[in-house]
Write an enzyme that holds these catalytic residues in place. Structure first.
Site, PDB file in Angstrom:
ATOM      1  N   ASP A  78      34.410  25.192  39.990  1.00 34.47           N
ATOM      2  CA  ASP A  78      34.487  26.433  40.755  1.00 34.47           C
ATOM      3  C   ASP A  78      35.940  26.551  41.222  1.00 34.47           C
ATOM      4  O   ASP A  78      36.408  25.730  42.021  1.00 34.47           O
ATOM      5  CB  ASP A  78      33.522  26.319  41.947  1.00 34.47           C
ATOM      6  CG  ASP A  78      33.566  27.544  42.859  1.00 34.47           C
ATOM      7  OD1 ASP A  78      34.555  28.305  42.803  1.00 34.47           O
ATOM      8  OD2 ASP A  78      32.605  27.725  43.625  1.00 34.47           O
ATOM      9  N   VAL A  79      36.650  27.572  40.742  1.00 34.18           N
ATOM     10  CA  VAL A  79      38.092  27.638  41.026  1.00 34.18           C
ATOM     11  C   VAL A  79      38.405  27.857  42.507  1.00 34.18           C
ATOM     12  O   VAL A  79      39.538  27.676  42.940  1.00 34.18           O
ATOM     13  CB  VAL A  79      38.808  28.733  40.191  1.00 34.18           C
ATOM     14  CG1 VAL A  79      38.811  28.378  38.715  1.00 34.18           C
ATOM     15  CG2 VAL A  79      38.212  30.114  40.442  1.00 34.18           C
ATOM     16  N   ASN A 105      42.506  33.213  35.020  1.00 30.44           N
ATOM     17  CA  ASN A 105      41.713  34.370  34.598  1.00 30.44           C
ATOM     18  C   ASN A 105      40.404  34.582  35.362  1.00 30.44           C
ATOM     19  O   ASN A 105      39.962  35.724  35.511  1.00 30.44           O
ATOM     20  CB  ASN A 105      41.414  34.229  33.095  1.00 30.44           C
ATOM     21  CG  ASN A 105      40.335  35.183  32.638  1.00 30.44           C
ATOM     22  OD1 ASN A 105      40.575  36.379  32.496  1.00 30.44           O
ATOM     23  ND2 ASN A 105      39.124  34.677  32.437  1.00 30.44           N
ATOM     24  N   TYR A 177      37.259  43.937  45.425  1.00 29.23           N
ATOM     25  CA  TYR A 177      37.871  43.623  44.126  1.00 29.23           C
ATOM     26  C   TYR A 177      39.321  44.110  44.068  1.00 29.23           C
ATOM     27  O   TYR A 177      40.234  43.361  43.696  1.00 29.23           O
ATOM     28  CB  TYR A 177      37.034  44.288  43.024  1.00 29.23           C
ATOM     29  CG  TYR A 177      37.480  43.999  41.621  1.00 29.23           C
ATOM     30  CD1 TYR A 177      37.120  42.809  40.985  1.00 29.23           C
ATOM     31  CD2 TYR A 177      38.235  44.924  40.898  1.00 29.23           C
ATOM     32  CE1 TYR A 177      37.518  42.552  39.676  1.00 29.23           C
ATOM     33  CE2 TYR A 177      38.636  44.674  39.597  1.00 29.23           C
ATOM     34  CZ  TYR A 177      38.267  43.484  38.993  1.00 29.23           C
ATOM     35  OH  TYR A 177      38.657  43.224  37.695  1.00 29.23           O
ATOM     36  N   LYS A 181      42.902  41.976  43.682  1.00 30.96           N
ATOM     37  CA  LYS A 181      43.854  42.192  42.582  1.00 30.96           C
ATOM     38  C   LYS A 181      45.228  42.611  43.122  1.00 30.96           C
ATOM     39  O   LYS A 181      46.259  42.203  42.583  1.00 30.96           O
ATOM     40  CB  LYS A 181      43.309  43.228  41.594  1.00 30.96           C
ATOM     41  CG  LYS A 181      42.004  42.815  40.924  1.00 30.96           C
ATOM     42  CD  LYS A 181      42.154  41.523  40.126  1.00 30.96           C
ATOM     43  CE  LYS A 181      40.903  41.156  39.344  1.00 30.96           C
ATOM     44  NZ  LYS A 181      41.047  39.954  38.528  1.00 30.96           N
TER      45      LYS A 181
HETATM   46  C1  BGC Z   1      37.158  45.933  36.006  1.00 30.99           C
HETATM   47  C2  BGC Z   1      36.270  46.731  35.083  1.00 30.99           C
HETATM   48  C3  BGC Z   1      36.772  48.148  34.969  1.00 30.99           C
HETATM   49  C4  BGC Z   1      38.253  48.200  34.674  1.00 30.99           C
HETATM   50  C5  BGC Z   1      38.817  49.614  34.699  1.00 30.99           C
HETATM   51  C6  BGC Z   1      38.574  46.053  35.537  1.00 30.99           C
HETATM   52  O1  BGC Z   1      39.427  45.286  36.333  1.00 30.99           O
HETATM   53  O2  BGC Z   1      36.736  44.573  36.027  1.00 30.99           O
HETATM   54  O3  BGC Z   1      34.942  46.700  35.578  1.00 30.99           O
HETATM   55  O4  BGC Z   1      36.056  48.802  33.924  1.00 30.99           O
HETATM   56  O5  BGC Z   1      38.958  47.409  35.600  1.00 30.99           O
HETATM   57  O6  BGC Z   1      38.410  50.322  35.820  1.00 30.99           O
END
Ligand code: BGC
Length: 279
Positions: A78-79, A105, A177, A181
């Site tokens: 598990d990273v 990744n 998310y 990122k």
């Molecule tokens: C997500 C995908 C999405 C894509 C473009 C990616 O980083 O994991 O679910 O389709 O971005 O929106």
């Protein structure tokens, strides 16, 4: 007249030698990680196929690597867990005698509209996507620093952060998310600045919509796929191989003067196609 520096000429000659890279790929049991791991296998690399829970997928990746002429091993970790990450890198060094490339990744989505997002959904995504990339990068850097050779004019180690177009495109309903990122982008750039004098190259690849398990609810549904294609000027959904080819190149001497950069592999998604005929 073109003057050739003999030292550079020599290093150019040496750079064409086929040296075997040892590569750790996190989240390599499926999707983009699997594609990248196999692509390195085709280059004859030693590949550590990291996985979290899909042992069968990881074993399949390793088989493909071996069939392509590479070597490797599958490694469960598990990273987001410090001890597990440290052990994985120890195992890499003891098995293959070193490390050349880390492909950071592993990543997950736990989607929710904001007011309903639980702390657990927030933490899981940040832990895997951001803290996981920190922990793996730190172990790789510790190893690269040990193999520091002052006479080297070329890179002694490479880290590639696999991020997302959502490191710059805000994404409603996916705040955890997108935050992870966005964090990766600054982690990558700041680390690149710190490591450049040590000849350690740090870059990012930010994929757009790539057909993997993470978004199969969208690309497997005809209506949703049509809507998604409106966001992709190039009018096709990407494949893991689209990312893998770039990763192999970005980890090679061919790209030795590139550090601190993100390559968007997204069919033009970051060109904001909504602005084609208005604005
Ligand atoms: C997500 C995908 C999405 C894509 C473009 C990616 O980083 O994991 O679910 O389709 O971005 O929106």
């Amino acid at each position: 007249m073109l003057l050739v520096n003999p030292e550079h000429f020599l290093s150019l000659l040496m750079s064409t030698e086929n040296t075997t890279q040892t590569v750790v790929v996190t989240g390599a049991s499926s999707g983009i990680g699997q594609g990248i791991a196999i692509a390195f296998g085709k280059k004859g690399a030693n590949v550590i196929v990291n996985y979290h829970s899909d042992e069968e997928g990881a074993t399949h990746t390793l088989k493909q690597i071996e069939q392509a002429g590479g070597k490797g091993l599958v490694y469960q970790a598990d990273v987001s867990k410090e001890e597990e990450v440290i052990s994985m890198f120890d195992k890499t060094i003891t098995t293959f005698g070193g490390l050349d490339v880390l492909i950071n990744n592993a990543g997950i989505q736990k989607d929710s509209d904001f007011s309903h997002m639980t702390l657990d959904q927030w933490r899981k995504v940040i832990d895997t996507n951001l803290t996981g990339q920190f922990l793996c990068a730190r172990e790789a850097i510790r190893h690269f620093e040990e193999k520091q050779n002052e006479s080297s004019d070329k890179s002694i180690g490479n880290i590639i952060f696999i991020s997302s177009v959502h490191d710059i495109i805000p994404w409603a309903g996916h705040v955890n998310y997108a935050s992870s990122k966005g964090g990766i982008l600054m982690l990558m750039k700041s680390l690149a600045l710190e490591m450049a004098p040590k000849k350690i190259r740090i870059n990012g690849i930010s994929p757009g919509a790539i057909a993997t398990d993470i978004n199969d609810d969208v690309w497997k549904d005809e209506e949703k796929k049509k809507e998604l294609l409106k966001l992709i000027p190039y009018k096709r959904i990407g494949q893991p191989e689209d990312i893998a080819k770039v990763a192999v190149w970005l980890a090679s001497e061919e790209s030795d003067y590139i550090t601190g950069t993100t390559i968007y592999v997204d069919g033009g998604m970051t060109l904001y196609p909504g602005f084609v005929d208005n604005g």
